[in-house]
Design a protein around this motif. Structure first.
Motif, PDB file in Angstrom:
ATOM      1  N   PHE A 192       1.374  -1.052  -0.163  1.00 29.26           N
ATOM      2  CA  PHE A 192      -0.126  -0.018  -0.111  1.00 29.26           C
ATOM      3  C   PHE A 192       1.258   1.493   0.213  1.00 29.26           C
ATOM      4  CE2 PHE A 192      -3.621  -3.242   1.116  1.00 29.26           C
ATOM      5  CZ  PHE A 192      -4.575  -2.303   0.258  1.00 29.26           C
ATOM      6  N   GLN A 193       2.237   0.904   0.475  1.00 32.95           N
ATOM      7  CA  GLN A 193       3.178   2.336   0.690  1.00 32.95           C
ATOM      8  C   GLN A 193       4.339   2.109  -1.124  1.00 32.95           C
ATOM      9  OE1 GLN A 193       4.001   4.324   3.701  1.00 32.95           O
ATOM     10  NE2 GLN A 193       1.865   2.967   4.303  1.00 32.95           N
ATOM     11  N   TYR A 194       3.546   1.760  -1.858  1.00 30.01           N
ATOM     12  CA  TYR A 194       4.401   1.236  -2.736  1.00 30.01           C
ATOM     13  C   TYR A 194       5.142   2.390  -3.382  1.00 30.01           C
ATOM     14  CZ  TYR A 194       1.101   2.873  -6.098  1.00 30.01           C
ATOM     15  OH  TYR A 194       0.318   3.466  -7.026  1.00 30.01           O
ATOM     16  N   ARG A 195       4.014   3.736  -3.256  1.00 31.33           N
ATOM     17  CA  ARG A 195       4.786   4.716  -4.029  1.00 31.33           C
ATOM     18  C   ARG A 195       6.220   4.962  -3.004  1.00 31.33           C
ATOM     19  NH1 ARG A 195       1.171   7.033  -7.461  1.00 31.33           N
ATOM     20  NH2 ARG A 195      -0.738   6.007  -6.604  1.00 31.33           N
ATOM     21  N   LYS A 196       6.196   5.109  -2.064  1.00 32.99           N
ATOM     22  CA  LYS A 196       6.780   5.497  -1.356  1.00 32.99           C
ATOM     23  C   LYS A 196       8.772   4.846  -1.503  1.00 32.99           C
ATOM     24  CE  LYS A 196       4.878   7.506   2.848  1.00 32.99           C
ATOM     25  NZ  LYS A 196       4.702   7.063   4.958  1.00 32.99           N
ATOM     26  N   TYR A 197       8.085   4.166  -1.192  1.00 33.70           N
ATOM     27  CA  TYR A 197       9.534   2.966  -1.776  1.00 33.70           C
ATOM     28  C   TYR A 197       9.897   3.153  -3.235  1.00 33.70           C
ATOM     29  CZ  TYR A 197       8.553   0.373   2.641  1.00 33.70           C
ATOM     30  OH  TYR A 197       8.464   0.684   4.038  1.00 33.70           O
ATOM     31  N   ASP A 198       9.427   3.407  -3.812  1.00 40.91           N
ATOM     32  CA  ASP A 198       9.677   3.913  -5.296  1.00 40.91           C
ATOM     33  C   ASP A 198      10.273   5.167  -5.049  1.00 40.91           C
ATOM     34  OD1 ASP A 198       8.185   2.057  -6.839  1.00 40.91           O
ATOM     35  OD2 ASP A 198       6.551   3.384  -7.153  1.00 40.91           O
ATOM     36  N   ALA A 199      10.135   6.054  -3.937  1.00 47.96           N
ATOM     37  CA  ALA A 199      11.165   7.275  -4.136  1.00 47.96           C
ATOM     38  C   ALA A 199      12.639   7.235  -4.055  1.00 47.96           C
ATOM     39  CB  ALA A 199      10.433   8.507  -3.430  1.00 47.96           C
ATOM     40  N   PHE A 200      12.639   5.695  -3.334  1.00 46.67           N
ATOM     41  CA  PHE A 200      14.450   5.177  -2.282  1.00 46.67           C
ATOM     42  C   PHE A 200      15.146   4.530  -3.342  1.00 46.67           C
ATOM     43  CE2 PHE A 200      14.212   5.377   1.845  1.00 46.67           C
ATOM     44  CZ  PHE A 200      13.267   5.676   2.315  1.00 46.67           C
ATOM     45  N   LEU A 201      14.318   4.767  -5.400  1.00 46.44           N
ATOM     46  CA  LEU A 201      15.226   4.126  -6.436  1.00 46.44           C
ATOM     47  C   LEU A 201      15.971   4.635  -6.715  1.00 46.44           C
ATOM     48  CD1 LEU A 201      12.593   2.113  -7.778  1.00 46.44           C
ATOM     49  CD2 LEU A 201      13.554   1.116  -6.782  1.00 46.44           C
ATOM     50  N   MET A 202      16.051   6.072  -6.570  1.00 47.27           N
ATOM     51  CA  MET A 202      17.539   6.713  -7.151  1.00 47.27           C
ATOM     52  C   MET A 202      18.227   7.060  -6.161  1.00 47.27           C
ATOM     53  SD  MET A 202      16.702   7.777 -10.246  1.00 47.27           S
ATOM     54  CE  MET A 202      18.454   7.970  -9.991  1.00 47.27           C
TER      55      MET A 202
END
Lengths: 319, 255
Positions: A192-202
């Protein structure tokens, strides 16, 4: 969802079903089938599902939040911390009445993660130094574990093998179901928080620019992963490399690192791989049983070496 | 009129030494314009900009920052802050294999995925369509800088801080970025740009700020700041010449 993605999901689910069937029926003694299935194979299947999915998700989330593709509970020493905590905890009677959850294991896992985060400054988390430190922490915990087991328990030496190599055969139906439930619960929270973890990809420098609090997200993730790993380790001992290999395989398979599909795919993939490894460990050594941790490590350690050597290239994405 | 207001912004290192990195700076700046920030290495450009972004860079910051009546501090939630101000550096690497398409489409951590029209508008403006299927880490440094700039335009914060973000961009793309910045200014975005390319700053900036050894030396219109007097103070003894470009009418520097 695109057709291609649907196909990929269908493929992973088929793999899961085939592994499950193998684990249930491979070398089954049909004269006594219903008893064996009910008492042994179904609990074992559930355990493998819960632990495999949990370890894979733990590996994925650690790799993401620490920006380190080599991170996983085993290489960071979290699993050994949990094992040590669990061993001490059960001697001291810290075991909770329900489903074998051992507070000591969770505490051990949290401690190791906190120590690691302390020892590594923000910048060095993506470097090899974190893995080196993790391996040293892991060795320390493993030695302490052996000493503790031998001193506290006359037949402790045998139990040490259980902690260090993992064994799925001791878990009952209820505990297996709890593991599955816990793994699914934590995974859905991450999903449900996948957007937050996407922000860690950079990398961590840009997390806040994408509107995500680095510290808060990292802390919550660490606590949830410690809970999950603690639960798994206290039930089945240490099983290495599932958390390392599965997310890498899934990333290749999906051709994307975004978490909306990475999380469910890693969950399913981790479950099928551990179910399959366990079925193999069970069937190959018959009538003896190979420790499943030895099987995953046998495949996982060379894969780690491969990733370590080819990391620079895979990081720049040359397929 | 909405403004970016900085009052007595003072920055020291976060460790026990508390070494002063930036002496108190107070400025007023109109939103929707470009502020160029210039100074020698170690003059406090990045320190100033990082402090202004409210991010946690291990710095001890005091003073007040107001962006369009919104107070920026390190304790403001990251999601609230990122819609107001975003800080972008110059070096971008993903530890994972991430395609440009994924990066541009994934949106940020706090709101819905950006609309397709907004994404394709930025892609068109910056002419990065050909990069879309490529893995970010296979692009050159300059191309990566361009893509990250695009990423931030899509996010559309009120203030975008670009700290040497275009250090590896070629001349053609640098000019393009300058034009795009002016277009996005008209939609209300504000840019704070630090660069060592004085000619680029003169081309895009409305106002310029000069920093020297952690001290604000001057902040005014470009033609008031880009003078032999001020540049001489920054680089004493370096033979510099300020000329006016016959094409654009902007000041340029020869050395």
């Amino acid at each position: 969802m695109s057709r291609e993605l649907k196909k990929k999901y269908a493929l992973v689910i088929t793999a899961l079903i085939i592994s499950a069937l193998l684990s249930l029926f491979l070398r089954l003694d049909f004269s006594n089938a219903s008893l064996i299935l009910k008492e042994l194979r179904v609990p074992r299947l559930l355990t493998a599902f819960g632990v495999g999915s949990a370890l894979s998700i733990a590996g994925l989330m650690l790799q993401t939040t620490l920006a380190n593709p080599l991170a996983e509970p085993y290489t960071l020493g979290i699993a050994s911390g949990a094992a040590l905590g669990a061993a001490i905890g059960s001697s001291l009677g810290l075991k909770l009445p329900f489903m074998g959850l051992n507070f000591g294991a969770v505490l051990g896992a949290v401690m190791v993660l906190l120590i690691l985060l302390r020892l590594t400054a923000q910048g060095s988390r993506k470097s090899d130094s974190m893995i080196l430190l993790g391996i040293m922490v892991s060795l320390t915990c493993a030695s302490l574990l052996s000493i503790w087991m031998v001193l506290s328990d006359p037949v402790g030496v045998q139990s040490v093998t259980f902690w260090l190599l993992g064994d799925l055969s001791r878990v009952g139906l209820g505990a297996g179901a709890t593991l599955c439930f816990a793994s699914a619960l934590v995974t859905s929270w991450f999903w449900f928080q996948y957007r937050k973890y996407d922000a860690f990809l950079m990398g961590e420098g840009l997390v806040e620019s994408f509107g995500v609090s680095y510290q808060t997200t990292l802390r919550i993730t660490v606590v949830l992963i410690s809970l999950l790993v603690g639960l798994c380790v206290s039930a089945v001992g240490m099983i290495g490399f599932v958390g390392l290999i599965v997310p890498h395989l899934v990333r290749r398979f999906l051709g994307s690192s975004r978490h909306f599909h990475m999380i469910p795919m890693s969950f399913l993939g981790g479950a099928s791989i551990l179910i399959l490894s366990d079925a193999m460990a069970h069937a190959v050594g018959e009538p003896r049983e190979l420790p499943v941790g030895a099987v995953t490590a046998l495949v996982g350690a060379p894969a780690f070496i491969y990733l370590f050597i080819h990391r620079k290239r895979s990081e720049v994405g040359v397929e | 009129m909405s403004q970016l207001i900085v009052r007595k912004l003072e920055v020291s290192t976060g460790d026990e030494n508390l070494r002063r990195l930036l002496n108190p700076v107070s400025i007023d700046f109109s939103m929707g314009e470009v502020l160029g920030i210039y100074g020698p290495n170690g003059s406090g450009k990045s320190t100033f900009l990082r402090a202004l972004s409210g991010g946690n860079y291990g710095l001890k910051v005091s003073g007040e920052i107001w962006i369009d009546q919104f107070a920026i501090t390190q304790s403001v939630r990251a999601d609230a802050r990122a819609s107001v101000v975003v800080y972008l550096g110059s070096d971008f690497h993903s530890p994972f294999s991430l395609t440009v398409r994924d990066l541009l489409e994934m949106g940020n951590g706090f709101s819905a995925t950006p609309s397709h029209s907004r994404i394709s508008e930025v892609i068109e403006a910056l002419k990065i369509n050909e990069f879309m299927p490529r893995v970010l880490n296979t692009l050159s440094d300059g191309e990566r800088q361009l893509v990250m700039f695009a990423r931030c335009l899509i996010q559309f914060p009120k203030v975008l801080i670009l700290d040497e973000t275009f250090s590896k961009l070629d001349l053609d793309r640098l000019m393009l970025v300058g034009r795009v910045m002016r277009q996005w200014c008209e939609r209300g975005m504000t840019f704070l740009v630090a660069s060592h390319d004085l000619n680029f700053l003169s081309e895009v900036s409305d106002q310029m700020m000069l920093l020297k050894k952690g001290e604000l030396l001057a902040m005014a219109q470009v033609h008031e700041v880009m003078t032999p007097h001020f540049l001489g103070e920054l680089y004493p003894g370096v033979p510099l010449q300020v000329v006016r470009s016959p094409e654009s009418g902007k000041l340029k520097i020869l050395y």
